[in-house]
Scaffold this motif. Structure first.
Motif, short mmCIF file in Angstrom:
data_model
loop_
_atom_site.label_atom_id
_atom_site.label_comp_id
_atom_site.label_asym_id
_atom_site.label_seq_id
_atom_site.Cartn_x
_atom_site.Cartn_y
_atom_site.Cartn_z
N ALA A 70 13.89 12.40 -19.88
CA ALA A 70 13.29 11.06 -19.93
C ALA A 70 13.32 10.39 -18.56
O ALA A 70 12.58 9.43 -18.32
CB ALA A 70 14.04 10.20 -20.95
N TRP A 71 14.16 10.90 -17.65
CA TRP A 71 14.24 10.31 -16.32
C TRP A 71 13.05 10.68 -15.43
O TRP A 71 12.85 10.07 -14.37
CB TRP A 71 15.53 10.77 -15.63
CG TRP A 71 16.75 10.11 -16.19
CD1 TRP A 71 17.60 10.61 -17.12
CD2 TRP A 71 17.24 8.81 -15.85
NE1 TRP A 71 18.61 9.73 -17.40
CE2 TRP A 71 18.41 8.60 -16.63
CE3 TRP A 71 16.81 7.81 -14.98
CZ2 TRP A 71 19.15 7.42 -16.56
CZ3 TRP A 71 17.56 6.64 -14.91
CH2 TRP A 71 18.69 6.45 -15.69
N ALA A 72 12.28 11.65 -15.83
CA ALA A 72 11.17 12.10 -14.99
C ALA A 72 10.16 10.99 -14.73
O ALA A 72 9.71 10.80 -13.59
CB ALA A 72 10.48 13.30 -15.66
N PHE A 73 9.84 10.25 -15.77
CA PHE A 73 8.81 9.21 -15.61
C PHE A 73 9.25 8.10 -14.65
O PHE A 73 8.52 7.80 -13.69
CB PHE A 73 8.44 8.63 -16.98
CG PHE A 73 7.30 7.66 -16.94
CD1 PHE A 73 5.98 8.10 -16.97
CD2 PHE A 73 7.53 6.29 -16.82
CE1 PHE A 73 4.94 7.20 -16.90
CE2 PHE A 73 6.49 5.39 -16.76
CZ PHE A 73 5.18 5.84 -16.80
N PRO A 74 10.41 7.44 -14.86
CA PRO A 74 10.78 6.37 -13.93
C PRO A 74 11.00 6.87 -12.50
O PRO A 74 10.67 6.16 -11.54
CB PRO A 74 12.08 5.80 -14.54
CG PRO A 74 12.60 6.86 -15.44
CD PRO A 74 11.39 7.57 -15.95
N VAL A 75 11.55 8.09 -12.33
CA VAL A 75 11.78 8.60 -10.98
C VAL A 75 10.46 8.80 -10.24
O VAL A 75 10.30 8.42 -9.07
CB VAL A 75 12.58 9.92 -11.04
CG1 VAL A 75 12.57 10.62 -9.67
CG2 VAL A 75 14.01 9.65 -11.49
N ILE A 76 9.48 9.41 -10.93
CA ILE A 76 8.17 9.64 -10.29
C ILE A 76 7.47 8.32 -10.01
O ILE A 76 6.84 8.14 -8.96
CB ILE A 76 7.31 10.56 -11.18
CG1 ILE A 76 7.95 11.94 -11.30
CG2 ILE A 76 5.90 10.67 -10.63
CD1 ILE A 76 7.23 12.88 -12.25
N LEU A 77 7.57 7.37 -10.95
CA LEU A 77 6.92 6.07 -10.75
C LEU A 77 7.51 5.33 -9.56
O LEU A 77 6.78 4.79 -8.72
CB LEU A 77 7.05 5.23 -12.03
CG LEU A 77 6.50 3.79 -11.96
CD1 LEU A 77 5.01 3.81 -11.60
CD2 LEU A 77 6.74 3.05 -13.27
N ILE A 78 8.84 5.33 -9.45
CA ILE A 78 9.49 4.65 -8.32
C ILE A 78 9.13 5.35 -7.00
O ILE A 78 8.91 4.70 -5.97
CB ILE A 78 11.02 4.62 -8.53
CG1 ILE A 78 11.35 3.71 -9.73
CG2 ILE A 78 11.73 4.13 -7.27
CD1 ILE A 78 12.81 3.75 -10.13
N SER A 79 9.07 6.69 -7.03
CA SER A 79 8.67 7.43 -5.82
C SER A 79 7.25 7.06 -5.40
O SER A 79 6.98 6.86 -4.21
CB SER A 79 8.79 8.93 -6.08
OG SER A 79 10.11 9.29 -6.45
N LEU A 80 6.35 6.99 -6.37
CA LEU A 80 4.97 6.61 -6.06
C LEU A 80 4.92 5.21 -5.48
O LEU A 80 4.20 4.96 -4.49
CB LEU A 80 4.13 6.69 -7.34
CG LEU A 80 2.70 6.13 -7.23
CD1 LEU A 80 1.86 6.98 -6.29
CD2 LEU A 80 2.04 6.04 -8.61
N LEU A 81 5.68 4.29 -6.08
CA LEU A 81 5.68 2.92 -5.58
C LEU A 81 6.21 2.87 -4.15
O LEU A 81 5.66 2.15 -3.30
CB LEU A 81 6.55 2.06 -6.49
CG LEU A 81 6.65 0.57 -6.14
CD1 LEU A 81 5.27 -0.08 -6.14
CD2 LEU A 81 7.58 -0.15 -7.10
#
Length: 426
Positions: A70-81
């Motif tokens: 479940a951590w994949a989504f927030p980690v990728i989103l924060i990296s994109l940001l």
């Protein structure tokens, strides 16, 4: 269906969802890239390829969150940001021209891709299309805001207040004699009238007088046909040669009242429509047809000033007063019905319509659910509409020029008899 077939369909669905995420990103990227198409290579922060990849990245992030962690989504989103902020910061250092819209657009594109894969493709597609339209209409939206005046913004917010805040708070319970008074339904009628007037005001406000007398009068009838009658009557005294055009406008505005009546009945008690539609059509034609004839033979000068419909398209004091008037008419109507039967309803219709036709129309439509018969409600509405138009005829005759009064009076009287005749034939 065997396990192999099920797995095949599941994999194909995943592929389709990822492809859709890519396409949604490409849609938004197409708009952003088209806006920056004149810039040289390297000067654009994000175009169609970047947005398409961000949409795909959102889909993959949602897929990884579901299948791996479940951590994949927030980690990728924060990296994109983080990457986005760095890119826009460098752009800011070079051009000193910063807009947060691009950053929000990329984040939304990422989310649309995730929604398409993990939730439902339909809202993802709808949201992406709306986003692309909003991004593409920057100039038009900013121009609209520049045209908007303070009191008009205030009116729009007040309309939201009485609709989205006040209406849900009211009890939806029948009260009073015979359960006739329902606070929620009465206030809903207030919202309905306010919305119609609001739309009519801004139709004239945005189109302007250049659209001509017919367009102006048609939408003024949604806001206030009485205000337009007074305005044109005064103008006819200042410019008697334009009396035919003013008469045509008054007839169009007054005729617009009748389609409004049908809309009210459709929303409140559509069982009245079969009995009401023909009298309303007859009265509308009796006003529209002479108006179009007068306009046709006097169309050399069509442009008129926009009617003065008041500084505020929606006033809370007026809305509250209208609600009180509705309540009073419902209460008095119930008493008159008990005391004098249908005759009391007809007297109430005639006297109430001297000031306002909407309140008595909505009241009778509400009462037709059980307090009075459909035939009584229909005749009462027609009497109210006829009396209201006769009142406006008196205003046009007394305030306006003599030619204006003559041209308005004939069709108004004809409209009244046409409505009564249609009821009698039924």
């Amino acid at each position: 269906m065997d396990e192999v077939t099920t797995q095949f369909l599941t994999n194909n669905q995943t592929t389709f969802d990822l492809a859709l995420a890519l396409l949604l990103g490409a849609l938004i990227g197409l708009q952003r890239g088209w806006k920056a198409r004149e810039r040289k290579s390297g000067e654009r922060i994000a175009g169609i390829r970047t947005y398409a990849l961000v949409g795909l990245l959102g889909g993959i992030a949602a897929l990884l969150a579901n299948e791996v962690t479940a951590w994949a989504f927030p980690v990728i989103l924060i990296s994109l940001l983080g990457v986005t902020l760095i890119a826009f910061y460098q752009r800011l250092q070079e051009t000193r021209n910063f807009s947060i819209t691009g950053t929000i657009g990329l984040i939304l594109t990422f989310c649309f891709g995730a929604i398409a894969v993990a939730v439902d493709p339909v809202p993802a597609v709808a949201a992406a299309v709306v986003t692309a339209i909003l991004l593409d209409n920057k100039t038009e939206i900013h121009a609209l805001i520049r045209k908007l005046e303070a009191h008009e913004l205030d009116a729009g917010l007040k309309l939201l207040l009485i609709t989205a805040v006040m209406l849900p708070l009211l009890p939806n319970t029948d009260m009073g004699p015979g359960g006739l008074l329902n606070p929620y339904e009465i206030w809903w009628l207030v919202v309905l009238i306010a919305s119609v007037s609001f739309v009519g005001y801004f139709a004239i406000r945005m189109a302007g007088p250049a659209k001509g007398i017919l367009f102006t009068s048609l939408f003024a009838g949604l806001s206030s046909s009485t205000a337009l009658t007074l305005h044109f009557a005064r103008q006819s005294q200042q410019a008697p040669e334009l009396s035919p055009q003013f008469a045509s406008g008054i007839l169009i505005a007054c005729g617009t009242m009748f389609p409004r009546i049908l809309v009210y009945c459709l929303l409140i008690n559509r069982q009245l429509l079969p009995s009401l539609v023909w009298p309303v059509v007859a009265m509308t034609v009796a006003l529209y047809l002479p108006a179009l004839v007068i306009w046709h033979f006097n169309r050399a000068a069509l442009a008129v000033k926009r009617p003065l419909l008041g500084k505020n398209p929606l006033d809370l004091k007026t809305a509250l007063a209208f609600g009180a008037l509705l309540t009073a008419i419902l209460f008095v109507g119930e008493l008159l019905k008990d005391w004098f039967g249908n005759t009391g309803i007809y007297v109430l219709s005639a006297t109430s319509a001297i000031a306002d036709v909407d309140a008595i129309t909505l009241s009778l439509t509400r009462m037709s659910h059980g307090s009075i018969s459909a035939d009584t409600a229909v005749l009462g509405i027609i009497i109210a509409a006829a009396v209201n138009n006769l009142v406006k005829t008196g205003l046009a005759t007394s305030i306006g020029s003599a030619p204006l009064g003559v041209r308005v009076a004939g069709p108004m009287v004809l409209s009244m008899f046409a409505g009564l005749l249609a009821i009698w034939l039924q």
